[in-house]
Every structure is written in structure tokens, then in C-alpha cells.
Design a protein around this motif. Structure first.
Motif, PDB file in Angstrom:
ATOM      1  N   PHE A 182      11.022 -28.486  -0.849  1.00 28.64           N
ATOM      2  CA  PHE A 182      11.052 -27.698   0.388  1.00 28.64           C
ATOM      3  C   PHE A 182      12.457 -27.720   0.981  1.00 28.64           C
ATOM      4  O   PHE A 182      13.155 -28.740   0.934  1.00 28.64           O
ATOM      5  N   LEU A 183      12.847 -26.593   1.548  1.00 25.64           N
ATOM      6  CA  LEU A 183      14.166 -26.453   2.149  1.00 25.64           C
ATOM      7  C   LEU A 183      14.032 -26.356   3.665  1.00 25.64           C
ATOM      8  O   LEU A 183      13.143 -25.661   4.168  1.00 25.64           O
ATOM      9  N   PRO A 184      14.894 -27.050   4.400  1.00 27.24           N
ATOM     10  CA  PRO A 184      14.830 -26.953   5.864  1.00 27.24           C
ATOM     11  C   PRO A 184      15.278 -25.587   6.346  1.00 27.24           C
ATOM     12  O   PRO A 184      16.197 -24.991   5.795  1.00 27.24           O
ATOM     13  N   ASP A 185      14.592 -25.090   7.367  1.00 23.69           N
ATOM     14  CA  ASP A 185      14.992 -23.823   7.968  1.00 23.69           C
ATOM     15  C   ASP A 185      16.260 -24.025   8.790  1.00 23.69           C
ATOM     16  O   ASP A 185      16.441 -25.056   9.421  1.00 23.69           O
ATOM     17  N   MET A 186      17.104 -23.039   8.789  1.00 24.61           N
ATOM     18  CA  MET A 186      18.306 -23.070   9.614  1.00 24.61           C
ATOM     19  C   MET A 186      18.041 -22.334  10.922  1.00 24.61           C
ATOM     20  O   MET A 186      17.389 -21.295  10.907  1.00 24.61           O
ATOM     21  N   PRO A 187      18.519 -22.844  12.064  1.00 22.18           N
ATOM     22  CA  PRO A 187      19.344 -24.057  12.216  1.00 22.18           C
ATOM     23  C   PRO A 187      18.533 -25.326  12.413  1.00 22.18           C
ATOM     24  O   PRO A 187      19.090 -26.406  12.582  1.00 22.18           O
ATOM     25  N   ILE A 218       9.544 -23.092   1.005  1.00 20.29           N
ATOM     26  CA  ILE A 218       9.951 -22.938  -0.377  1.00 20.29           C
ATOM     27  C   ILE A 218       9.488 -21.548  -0.817  1.00 20.29           C
ATOM     28  O   ILE A 218       8.346 -21.163  -0.575  1.00 20.29           O
ATOM     29  N   SER A 219      10.378 -20.801  -1.422  1.00 25.39           N
ATOM     30  CA  SER A 219      10.046 -19.442  -1.873  1.00 25.39           C
ATOM     31  C   SER A 219       9.609 -19.486  -3.325  1.00 25.39           C
ATOM     32  O   SER A 219       9.781 -20.494  -4.024  1.00 25.39           O
ATOM     33  N   LEU A 220       9.077 -18.390  -3.812  1.00 25.42           N
ATOM     34  CA  LEU A 220       8.684 -18.291  -5.204  1.00 25.42           C
ATOM     35  C   LEU A 220       9.890 -18.489  -6.109  1.00 25.42           C
ATOM     36  O   LEU A 220       9.798 -19.172  -7.141  1.00 25.42           O
ATOM     37  N   GLU A 221      11.032 -17.930  -5.734  1.00 23.41           N
ATOM     38  CA  GLU A 221      12.251 -18.094  -6.529  1.00 23.41           C
ATOM     39  C   GLU A 221      12.678 -19.552  -6.582  1.00 23.41           C
ATOM     40  O   GLU A 221      13.077 -20.059  -7.640  1.00 23.41           O
ATOM     41  N   ASP A 222      12.618 -20.251  -5.424  1.00 25.79           N
ATOM     42  CA  ASP A 222      12.955 -21.681  -5.398  1.00 25.79           C
ATOM     43  C   ASP A 222      11.998 -22.466  -6.285  1.00 25.79           C
ATOM     44  O   ASP A 222      12.401 -23.383  -7.008  1.00 25.79           O
ATOM     45  N   THR A 261       1.303 -16.344  -3.915  1.00 26.58           N
ATOM     46  CA  THR A 261       2.101 -16.088  -2.726  1.00 26.58           C
ATOM     47  C   THR A 261       3.586 -16.046  -3.085  1.00 26.58           C
ATOM     48  O   THR A 261       3.996 -16.455  -4.182  1.00 26.58           O
ATOM     49  N   LYS A 262       4.382 -15.557  -2.144  1.00 26.06           N
ATOM     50  CA  LYS A 262       5.828 -15.498  -2.348  1.00 26.06           C
ATOM     51  C   LYS A 262       6.570 -16.536  -1.518  1.00 26.06           C
ATOM     52  O   LYS A 262       7.760 -16.782  -1.745  1.00 26.06           O
ATOM     53  N   TYR A 263       5.849 -17.156  -0.582  1.00 24.80           N
ATOM     54  CA  TYR A 263       6.555 -17.995   0.390  1.00 24.80           C
ATOM     55  C   TYR A 263       5.569 -19.013   0.960  1.00 24.80           C
ATOM     56  O   TYR A 263       4.497 -18.633   1.453  1.00 24.80           O
ATOM     57  N   GLN A 275       2.016 -26.584  -4.030  1.00 29.62           N
ATOM     58  CA  GLN A 275       2.945 -25.518  -4.418  1.00 29.62           C
ATOM     59  C   GLN A 275       2.418 -24.745  -5.622  1.00 29.62           C
ATOM     60  O   GLN A 275       2.460 -23.508  -5.644  1.00 29.62           O
ATOM     61  N   LYS A 276       1.930 -25.467  -6.600  1.00 36.18           N
ATOM     62  CA  LYS A 276       1.392 -24.803  -7.794  1.00 36.18           C
ATOM     63  C   LYS A 276       0.199 -23.922  -7.430  1.00 36.18           C
ATOM     64  O   LYS A 276       0.059 -22.796  -7.930  1.00 36.18           O
TER      65      LYS A 276
END
Length: 220
Positions: free
Chosen positions: A200-205, A213-217, A177-179, A168-169
Motif C-alpha cells: 500500500f502507498l500513502p496518499d499525498m500529502p 494500491i492500484s491494479l498497476e501497483d 477492481t482497479k483501486y 489484495q488478491k
């Protein structure tokens, strides 16, 4: 395939028969599998692109150690063709093979020549390799990166967690990157838990096989 590229290939094969064996071995695999339903023109077009990437892979292999990022216990560096045997053996390990694919030598060399891919080695501080990461979407890196494959040899020591954090770093702070996104098999519960633990966040659905994981996350 044009004459110049064919001459380059033959010169390379004469200098290193191992490359010749790897090159034709993968072409046969492709013909038996994905190419089994392809017309002769399609196979010729595939070989032309494969030959280009294969030659570029060999040319781009300096053999030098190029460190990309360093953590508390681990280092991520660019992989070289000399690492191909290690990477293949890790993919075939009985603890890893149910969850990841495997790349024959010829295909892996070609991917060293594909600018959309970045193959890296995960090392301990003493230089001992403990796994590898393959990134994709490097030609669109300012928008997104895919963590296509991560494989760790020594389980239960926290190397997987640290490697993901370093990845990630590397993605956000070095490549900008942004994503960052990845996928896994629905049955690989251990990997899914680790991805969630590292942000990391699971994609919906789809809550099991696709994560991001986004840059903001990441900043949060």
C-alpha cells in the motif's frame, strides 16, 4: 415505513426475539447519537432504510460457509449473522478497540443487507477464526473498493500480513477492481508499517492515515 415491511418485521421479531432486541437497541443508540439533532421526519426516514437493510440482512443470511479465497495458511470467507458475536468481541478486545470502531448486532445485521458492504471472516485452515475484514464500495467494485476494517486476534504470527495480501488478491483477481484503499489512525504506527510492507502507498500529502494500491501497483 410501509405496512408490508412493518408486517415482515413483526413476523420476524415474533419468530426470533433476539432480532427484535438487536433492532430496537440500535435505533435507540442512533437516536441518542447521530439522530439527537434530527427531526421526527428524518428519524422516520432513517428507520425505513434501516428496516429494509435489516430485513435483507436476515433474508440474505444462508448460514452456509462460502469461501472467497485461500492462501498458504488462511482462508477468507463470507461472514454470516452467526459470526456477529465473534466480530463484536474482536472489535472490543483491548488490543483492537483503540484502533477500530464497533458495530452493535442490529447495525451489523443491517450491513449484511446493504449491498455496498461485504463482511468476511479470516480463518485458519482448520476453520478457527483469527479475525475479519469488512469491504465497502461493492456497488462500484469494478472501479474501487475500500478495505474499511481489518482486525486480527492473534498478533505476531504474520496473519495480518497474509490477510492483507489475500485481501489484495481478492480485490484485484476475484472482484476485478482497479483501486483498493483504506484508512487508519495517525497514532497506529504498527498498522501503517504493515500497510507499506504489503504494497500500500500513502496518499499525498497525508502520509499516515490514508493508503491505496492500484491494479498497476499490484501487478508490479
Amino acid at each position: 415505513m410501509d405496512t408490508r415491511r412493518r408486517e415482515e418485521l413483526f413476523a420476524l421479531f415474533e419468530e426470533n426475539p433476539r432480532y427484535k432486541e438487536a433492532y430496537y437497541e440500535f435505533l435507540e443508540i442512533h437516536k441518542r447519537n447521530q439522530g439527537s439533532q434530527s427531526a421526527a421526519e428524518q428519524l422516520a426516514e432513517f428507520e425505513a432504510y434501516f428496516a429494509m437493510d435489516f430485513l435483507n440482512g436476515v433474508k440474505n443470511d444462508s448460514g452456509e460457509r462460502m469461501e472467497l479465497i485461500r492462501g498458504e495458511r488462511l482462508v477468507i470467507r463470507r461472514a454470516n449473522i452467526a459470526d456477529a458475536g465473534f466480530m463484536y468481541s474482536v472489535e472490543l478486545d483491548e488490543d483492537n478497540s483503540p484502533w477500530v470502531g464497533s458495530w452493535p448486532l442490529g447495525f451489523r445485521i443491517a450491513k449484511f443487507g446493504d449491498r455496498d458492504f461485504l463482511q468476511t471472516i479470516i480463518e485458519k485452515e482448520d476453520g478457527a477464526p483469527v479475525g475479519f475484514i469488512i469491504f465497502r464500495d461493492m456497488e462500484k467494485v469494478k472501479e474501487r473498493m475500500e478495505l474499511k476494517r481489518i482486525v486480527i486476534t492473534e498478533k505476531g504470527k504474520g496473519y495480518g500480513r497474509e490477510a492483507l495480501q489475500l485481501a489484495q488478491k481478492l480485490a484485484f483477481e476475484v472482484f476485478g477492481t482497479k483501486y483498493l484503499y483504506l484508512g487508519t489512525k495517525a497514532e497506529n504506527l504498527r498498522a501503517q508499517a504493515l500497510y507499506k510492507q504489503t504494497g500500500f502507498l500513502p496518499d499525498m500529502p497525508d502520509l499516515c492515515t490514508q493508503f491505496h494500491i492500484s491494479l498497476e501497483d499490484y501487478k508490479a
